[in-house]
Design an enzyme around this catalytic site. Sequence first.
Site, PDB file in Angstrom:
ATOM      1  N   ASP A  49       4.567  -2.156  -2.076  1.00 59.06           N
ATOM      2  CA  ASP A  49       4.041  -1.611  -3.316  1.00 59.06           C
ATOM      3  C   ASP A  49       5.160  -0.790  -3.980  1.00 59.06           C
ATOM      4  OD1 ASP A  49       2.057  -0.457  -5.130  1.00 59.06           O
ATOM      5  OD2 ASP A  49       2.276   1.354  -3.927  1.00 59.06           O
ATOM      6  N   ASP A  51       4.601   2.096  -6.942  1.00 62.18           N
ATOM      7  CA  ASP A  51       4.261   3.485  -7.277  1.00 62.18           C
ATOM      8  C   ASP A  51       3.727   4.238  -6.061  1.00 62.18           C
ATOM      9  OD1 ASP A  51       4.576   3.916 -10.243  1.00 62.18           O
ATOM     10  OD2 ASP A  51       3.347   2.105 -10.270  1.00 62.18           O
ATOM     11  N   GLU A  96     -10.092   5.588  -8.161  1.00 60.89           N
ATOM     12  CA  GLU A  96      -9.080   4.855  -7.381  1.00 60.89           C
ATOM     13  C   GLU A  96      -8.959   5.422  -5.970  1.00 60.89           C
ATOM     14  OE1 GLU A  96      -5.045   4.685  -9.082  1.00 60.89           O
ATOM     15  OE2 GLU A  96      -4.286   4.375  -7.058  1.00 60.89           O
ATOM     16  N   ALA A 165       1.055  -2.731  -9.327  1.00 58.67           N
ATOM     17  CA  ALA A 165       0.096  -2.635 -10.424  1.00 58.67           C
ATOM     18  C   ALA A 165       0.625  -1.701 -11.509  1.00 58.67           C
ATOM     19  CB  ALA A 165      -1.252  -2.142  -9.899  1.00 58.67           C
ATOM     20  N   LYS A 213      -4.650  -7.229  -5.816  1.00 54.70           N
ATOM     21  CA  LYS A 213      -3.361  -7.759  -5.369  1.00 54.70           C
ATOM     22  C   LYS A 213      -3.529  -9.005  -4.506  1.00 54.70           C
ATOM     23  CE  LYS A 213      -0.613  -3.611  -5.985  1.00 54.70           C
ATOM     24  NZ  LYS A 213       0.372  -2.673  -5.425  1.00 54.70           N
ATOM     25  N   ASP A 238       0.477   2.438  -0.433  1.00 49.48           N
ATOM     26  CA  ASP A 238      -0.154   3.766  -0.421  1.00 49.48           C
ATOM     27  C   ASP A 238      -1.635   3.687  -0.769  1.00 49.48           C
ATOM     28  OD1 ASP A 238       0.494   3.347  -3.332  1.00 49.48           O
ATOM     29  OD2 ASP A 238      -0.501   5.293  -3.453  1.00 49.48           O
TER      30      ASP A 238
END
Length: 297
Positions: A49, A51, A96, A165, A213, A238
């Site tokens: 990932d 971010d 989230e 994302a 994803k 994360d």
Amino acid sequence: RRPKKRTKIIEMMEELQKENVYIKDAERVEKLLCQLIQDGKSKLQIITDFDMTLSRFSINGKRCATCHNVLENSSLVPESKKQVLDELRDTYYPIEINAKMTIEEKIPFMMEWYTKGTGVLVECGLKQSDLSLAVKESNALMRDGCDWQFSTLHEHKVPMLIFSAGIGDILEEIIKQHSQMYANMRVVSNYMDFNHDGMLVGFKGDLVHTYNKNEGALRNSDYFTTLKDRRNIILMGDSMGDLRMADGVPNMQHILKIGFLNDNIEERLEKYKEAYDIVLVSDSTMDVPNAILKKIL
Ligand code: C5P
Ligand code: MG
């Protein structure tokens, strides 16, 4: 006589002894490490990932920018739009990271957040030529050790998929400013669509949000097919959504999942320990993944 130790590699690695490192099933991780080391670099690929995994979550107690934040906080976005984007974040980010909701329950909210958020960005008249400055002026940072990791993976020809994302154009710019984009890296993300004047008019392709994803992974099965002999994977993320980045990898043999837990820690630690083989709590470095890579390469 003392019982035979079954976690020799783990115990030998001082990076894994730190208090913020959680390994629920040490025997499984020991076996995995042993296999990855034995099979070596020719069988390895990295799926990560961006971010808050490659990029830093915070510095001196202050949140670092995500790809989206780079734009939202920049002078390119007028105050009125900033307010709208802030409100969206205040509404949807808690969803989230909510520890009680399931991924399925979160998906419609993520769709809403991304659809509204990207819509607002398009209304801002952003120009391609401004992105570099926006990144420069932001506090987006890479974790310590990313630079070593990238150059070493490149040197050893280990492919790295960055599956984000966030915003592809921004993440590439962050990597360029703090490290380097190498030929062994491939990015799957939301890329901006600019018109002939270099003005943002939308985003290309299918939207990637935090919790779809798996679909993106299947869309990129061609990439994974070309790497089909690399059956061992180190996955870094994360979010619980990142765990499905390797869906669609054919003939996967071993997967070591390393999770960075940055926020809402107490509520989520148990779930992360269940889902990720190794959980790194409030860690601003790549020390653990890099120590593992050093053993394999
Ligand atoms: O690279 P990664 O898949 O982690 O990118 C998604 C991240 O971007 C999420 O952590 C999410 O909180 C963040 N985000 C944001 N602003 C938005 C949309 C997503 O900061 N408008
Ligand atoms: Mg992330």
